[in-house]
Every structure is written in structure tokens, then in C-alpha cells.
Design an enzyme around this catalytic site. Sequence first.
Site, short mmCIF file in Angstrom:
data_model
loop_
_atom_site.label_atom_id
_atom_site.label_comp_id
_atom_site.label_asym_id
_atom_site.label_seq_id
_atom_site.Cartn_x
_atom_site.Cartn_y
_atom_site.Cartn_z
N HIS A 234 -50.59 9.33 -6.82
CA HIS A 234 -51.04 8.30 -7.76
C HIS A 234 -50.99 8.78 -9.21
CE1 HIS A 234 -55.04 10.35 -7.22
NE2 HIS A 234 -55.13 10.06 -8.51
N ASP A 269 -50.88 10.66 -0.28
CA ASP A 269 -51.16 10.77 -1.73
C ASP A 269 -50.78 12.14 -2.28
OD1 ASP A 269 -51.93 9.78 -4.21
OD2 ASP A 269 -53.98 10.49 -4.00
N SER A 349 -57.47 14.85 -10.57
CA SER A 349 -56.58 14.55 -9.45
C SER A 349 -55.36 15.45 -9.47
CB SER A 349 -56.13 13.08 -9.53
OG SER A 349 -57.23 12.22 -9.39
#
Length: 490
Positions: A234, A269, A349
Site C-alpha cells: 500500500h 501487502d 508502514s
Amino acid sequence: MSEQPRRSVQDPDPEQSAVFRRPQGVEGSFDSRRRGDLPPRGIENTPPTPEALATAFSRPPGSAEALQRAPGDPEPSERTPPDEQLFWNSHGERDPWRDPASGVVVGAPALTEENSDKDHEPTPGPLLSAREVLFGRRVHPRALAALAAVALLLAGVGGFVGRITAEEGNPLTNPDVTLAKVEPSVDRPPGTVATVAARVVPAVVSVEVQVGSQGGTGSGVVIDGNGYIVTNNHVISMAVDTPEAKVFTVFSDGTRVPARIVGRDPRTDLAVLKVDVANPTVAQLGSSEDLAVGDRVIAIGSPLGLESTVTSGIVSSMHRPVRLAGEGTDTNAVIDAIQTDAAINPGNSGGALVNANGAVVGISSAIRTLGSSGQSGSIGLGFAIPIDEVRRVTEQLIRTGQFQHAKLGVNAKSVTDGTEGGAQVQNVQQGSAAEAAGVAEGDVIIKVGDRQVASANELIVAVDEHRVGATVPITVVRGGRELVLDATLQ
């Protein structure tokens, strides 16, 4: 009616003439020269003029000038000073003060009190410039020398007073103080946060994505000496299908280099980038299976764009199924997450979650917040993808550019009987591994291999743990009875 005789203007009425005519012997209106010759008329003389008025308004001593110049008298001499000239001059006929026919006008006072005070103030003299004072010879040299001496004296006194005030004005200050410093350095044994951070921070990078006027930031970890970096899908998904998109990585020393996307997997992801950097610092990869709840962990990344940020905490839970669905990305994953209370915020992230030995045990991916859109920050609920799963996916991405997931071929929903939960099969895909194994609609799957299944999300991560082609026992509840069916995952 008898006709009255007509009289000329020059022939006045005898009766009026007797009343208004001049006294005997007076020829003009004001004939001061014959005032003493006038016979008394029985009129009392006015009282004497007050001395103050006589002093203010009387003629100068020895002056024989009359107040009014009789018509026909010669003009006063031009050499006569203005204050000695006759009050009645050639302009007197046009002067309203001398014209009996002029109207009465009340004017302002001739002199106000304010103006009177100003008139008595002395007129200031011209000011001298610095050039005139120094070089115009307008000031005596001795006066200049005296002025310079006074200025030096005042400066010396001011400096002395200032020093005394600075030194003795506040009795609590001491300008001569010097604080002592401890000479021995701090002893940091292996395993401290500072020691681990010093070793791992150089292997963690910031990831910047630019798509036109838009952009995003995240983190990444160098996992191979050839310049391969793992991050979250993402973080870079917006740059995948946009030709003009640019991806950069920024190392801890400030080096900023472009990066290329090697491969990505939206279902876990994860994504892999490649940079051309000679001899990068490579992170050591540990094992997530060795973690236990309560173990100390350290999160390193770039939260909110603040690169090389280090936070610490503990492992709060293991094997926590968490669904990831990043807004604006194609990520739709369910991860078997490591839960931690180490502060993780947007921008972490793709960063590293390391253990006390400095080995990477997870890739930070998500947080749980109380605000909308995940913007309220960390509240101690962070989630990371286990490094064992990361290693398996990234190896295949580096080798082939894509990752193949094992599939059972069912759609399920979470159910519970009040004491235990499971994943109830809603439909079975035709030709799938589940159909070949005999799984039927309505079955409740409670176990895949050795792992218990308590929800639909946990069924997904339980199947993902196995490779394609593996034969896995599936435990289902059908009609109140447990059945074990062998399924070969496709």
C-alpha cells in the site's frame, strides 16, 4: 388750505437749527485748538481719565499730533516712523474704523490668551548642523573639547554602573561558574535499545512516492546486499500503473536514490524495491516463530515523515488475524499479525520490527485507532507481518516478480455457537480443492492442518501458510458431527 413756502436744503428749519447747530464760535466737528475758548454750557465735565488708561492710550510725551487729521492737512512725511505717523492717513476713508457709515461687525478677540503666551516666548535661533559645529567655526574649540570630555566622562560612568549592576544586580547569578562533567562514558550492554538502534537504523530507509502533485511516504528495510528493499504494497501501489510516477528511497545518512518496483503481492501487502547502492547496510532477519508474548521489540521507521524514528514496546499478541484494506490502494489482505504496543503511526508502514538482538522479526503494516481514516495516531495497537511470511513472499518476488497463493476454493463467514467459533462455508467454487475434498455448503470449518480456525479471516491465513500443491487435512462440522477431509491446495 394755504401753501407753505418751499425751502432749500441749504436753508434749514430755524427750530431744528436752534437745537442741533454748533455752539457759537465752533466751526468744525472737533476743534481742539479752540476748546479752551468754548463758553460753558452748563454741562458737567467728565471725571478724570484713570491713570492706567491714560498711560496705555495717551500720546507720547511731547507729541502734539492730533488723533484725527483734518481734511486738507498735508500727508505725513515718509521719513516719519510708522509709529509716529498720524492715525488718520490717506487710507482712512476706506478704513471701517474711520468710516462712520460702515456696518457694525463683531470680530474675534484681537489677542487670545494662548497667542499672548506664545508672543512672549523668545524666538528660537537657527539650529547648527554637526558639520557647522565641527568645521564651521561657529563653536569655540575649547567648548568642543569640554563637550567631548563630558561625553567621555558620562560613557565611563555609564559603563562602570552597568558592570556593577550586571555583577551585583542579581545575587543569585555567578558569571564565573563552570559545571563539572563526568569523564567515564555510559556503559551500554548488548541488547539495549540504543545498541540495537545503532545497528539497525542504517538498514531502514524512508520511501517516497511522487505521482504528479500527489505523493506519499512510508518505510522500507534493506534485506539483500544487491539493493533489494522490502516494504508494504500500500506504500507504493499508487505508482504501479502511472508511467510518470517516481519512487525514491532515503537512507539514514541522507542519501536519496531512485528505486524500481521488482514485484508486489496485494494479498499479503508486501512489495520489493531495487536500488543501485554499493555495499548497503543489510538487516539481519530473525524468526517470528521464536517470539513470545511479552518479548521486547523495537519499531524503526519514518512515522509522519520523521525518518529514523525508534520506538520500543513488547509483543502484545501473536497470530492475530487482521484485515488490511488501504484506501486508495489495491491492498486487500488478511495477515497473521504480530501485535505490539510499540508506537506505530502512519509512515511506519514497511519499517522494521526487531527483537532485543537486533534481528528483524516483522514488517510494520497497520495500526488500530479510535479516529476516522487512521489519523488519530498510535494508541498502543500496532500490527506487523511476521518475518517468516515476509521471507517466503519476498524470495519468490525477487525470483519471479510475483507470488502464488494456495487456494481452498470456498467463500465463508464467521459464526459462533456461544462457546466456539468457526468459518461457515457459503459456497464451494466449482473445480476447486474444496470440491474435490468433499467440502459442502453449510459446513463449518474449525481447523486447517494443525491450526484452529475461529473466524473467516483466520481461515484465510491458515490456508496461506501452506504452499501450492500441499495436501492439508480440513476439519469441518456437519450436522453436529466433526469430519476430517483431505484437500490438495491449488
